[in-house]
Design an enzyme around this catalytic site. Structure first.
Site, PDB file in Angstrom:
ATOM      1  N   GLU A  82       1.010  27.920   9.550  1.00 28.39           N
ATOM      2  CA  GLU A  82       0.297  26.985   8.681  1.00 28.39           C
ATOM      3  C   GLU A  82      -1.189  27.286   8.621  1.00 28.39           C
ATOM      4  O   GLU A  82      -1.831  27.148   7.570  1.00 28.39           O
ATOM      5  CB  GLU A  82       0.546  25.548   9.149  1.00 28.39           C
ATOM      6  CG  GLU A  82       1.927  25.015   8.818  1.00 28.39           C
ATOM      7  CD  GLU A  82       3.032  25.644   9.665  1.00 28.39           C
ATOM      8  OE1 GLU A  82       4.190  25.695   9.194  1.00 28.39           O
ATOM      9  OE2 GLU A  82       2.730  26.084  10.802  1.00 28.39           O
ATOM     10  N   HIS A 151       9.004  15.459  11.719  1.00 28.29           N
ATOM     11  CA  HIS A 151       9.300  15.660  10.300  1.00 28.29           C
ATOM     12  C   HIS A 151       9.093  14.374   9.498  1.00 28.29           C
ATOM     13  O   HIS A 151       9.583  14.268   8.379  1.00 28.29           O
ATOM     14  CB  HIS A 151      10.751  16.114  10.095  1.00 28.29           C
ATOM     15  CG  HIS A 151      11.087  17.418  10.746  1.00 28.29           C
ATOM     16  ND1 HIS A 151      11.302  17.534  12.088  1.00 28.29           N
ATOM     17  CD2 HIS A 151      11.236  18.648  10.231  1.00 28.29           C
ATOM     18  CE1 HIS A 151      11.590  18.802  12.379  1.00 28.29           C
ATOM     19  NE2 HIS A 151      11.540  19.502  11.266  1.00 28.29           N
TER      20      HIS A 151
END
Length: 359
Positions: A82, A151
């Site tokens: 990321e 998540h």
């Protein structure tokens, strides 16, 4: 009285349409895909990148078919990094491209925070506008799919605190397409959070039952072709005199469902963008109703609702007839097996409404 159809019709009439012609009923995933497809077609500087966005089409299929149509140099997969994804996007933006990096889940965005905060948000200022960072970081956020603690988070408040970043959260397919196009065209970095619980349609106040049939929902009517929705403009979902409800993302649909069930005539404002914030619309509504309820899924302490509460109190104090109320997630790590209890739902929102109207 519902303001949804009225406001969207007005927006469509005033939007930059280009080749816009007909309309379709689609869900948010399809609307996001459509926006990306249109911008890739219109602007050769637009680049889509991220984990699995190419051949696979994204974990939620938001980029399905785009690589096949636009090629591997315009839509491409990246390593699982990321920090690298966002760092590369910052460099692309400084070079003159308009990158749209996807972070598979908002929870994974933290390794890229330094790139967003120290580089993307400050590039325009530290270079005296010689360079800009016109990147749009897309990411599904929030719970509702039993994804567990890594998540399901709602970290929007972290980004609203950073000067130089814009934060956008749509709640309908129509808004998702128009706001994403505006975000990609914007010369500043935008965090574009997509509430995954309503990717396929809004849910009832009890969360476990989609509003059926979703395809008949007015907000699923999306024009084909290009249009945009200006950042910083709230949408009035319903109009009422009893109280103002401020919400965004999934919570817009939940709040609307609760007010409808209780027979409360509320001014429900879908903020749509947290930064820039449509404070004028908020002030006008609260000054008229005299009461304000704030609903968001993120944890309560230092959540964006705290900023909203402060702004409403500072600007509308003498118009308030009751204290501002907040209904939020709890100040706990995200509970995997108890996520439905964690979300603001009919009981807690209903109790807050009763308290406000009683005062």
């Amino acid at each position: 009285m519902s303001g949804d159809v009225k406001d969207q019709t007005a927006e469509k009439a005033g939007a930059k349409t280009g080749e816009q012609a007909t309309e379709r009923r689609i869900n948010m995933i399809e609307a996001i895909n459509d926006a990306l497809d249109i911008m890739l077609e219109r602007d050769p500087d637009v680049i889509v990148l991220g984990e699995d966005v190419g051949y696979f089409g994204g974990v939620f299929r938001c980029t399905a078919g785009l690589q096949e149509k636009h090629g591997k140099t315009r839509v491409f997969d990246t390593p699982i990094s990321e920090c690298g994804i966002i760092g590369v996007a910052v460099g692309m933006g400084a070079y003159g491209l308009r990158p749209v990096p996807e972070i598979q889940f908002a929870d994974y965005i933290y390794p890229g925070l330094d790139q967003l905060i120290s580089e993307a948000a400050r590039l325009r200022y530290r270079s005296a506008t010689d360079y800009i960072a016109p990147l749009t970081v897309r990411s599904p956020f929030g719970g509702g799919i039993f994804g567990g603690q890594t998540h399901s988070q709602s970290p929007e408040a972290l980004f609203t605190h950073v000067s130089g970043l814009k934060t956008v959260i749509p709640s309908t397919p129509y808004d998702a397409k128009g706001l994403l196009i505006s975000a990609i065209e914007d010369n500043d970095p935008v965090i574009f959070f997509e509430p995954k619980r309503i990717y396929n349609g809004p849910f009832s106040g009890y969360y476990d039952k989609p509003v059926e049939p979703w395809k008949k929902h007015e907000a699923s009517i999306v024009p084909e072709g290009y249009y945009n929705i200006p950042l910083g403009k709230a949408r009035k979902v319903t109009e009422g005199e009893q109280l103002t409800v401020l919400a965004y993302g999934t919570m817009v649909h939940v709040a609307e469902s609760v007010c409808k069930t209780k027979g409360v005539e509320a001014d429900i404002l879908d903020l749509r963008t947290l930064v820039p914030l449509d404070i004028e619309a908020i002030e006008a509504s609260v000054e008229r109703t005299g009461r304000c309820l704030i609903v968001h899924e993120a944890t309560r302490t230092s959540g964006f609702g705290a900023e909203l509460s402060a702004l409403v109190t500072e600007r509308c104090f003498y118009h308030l007839e009751a204290p501002v109320e907040r209904v939020t997630g709890f100040d706990t790590p995200y509970p995997h097996s108890l996520e439905w209890a964690y979300f603001p739902g009919p009981v807690r929102i209903g109790e807050a409404i009763d308290k406000i109207l009683k005062d």
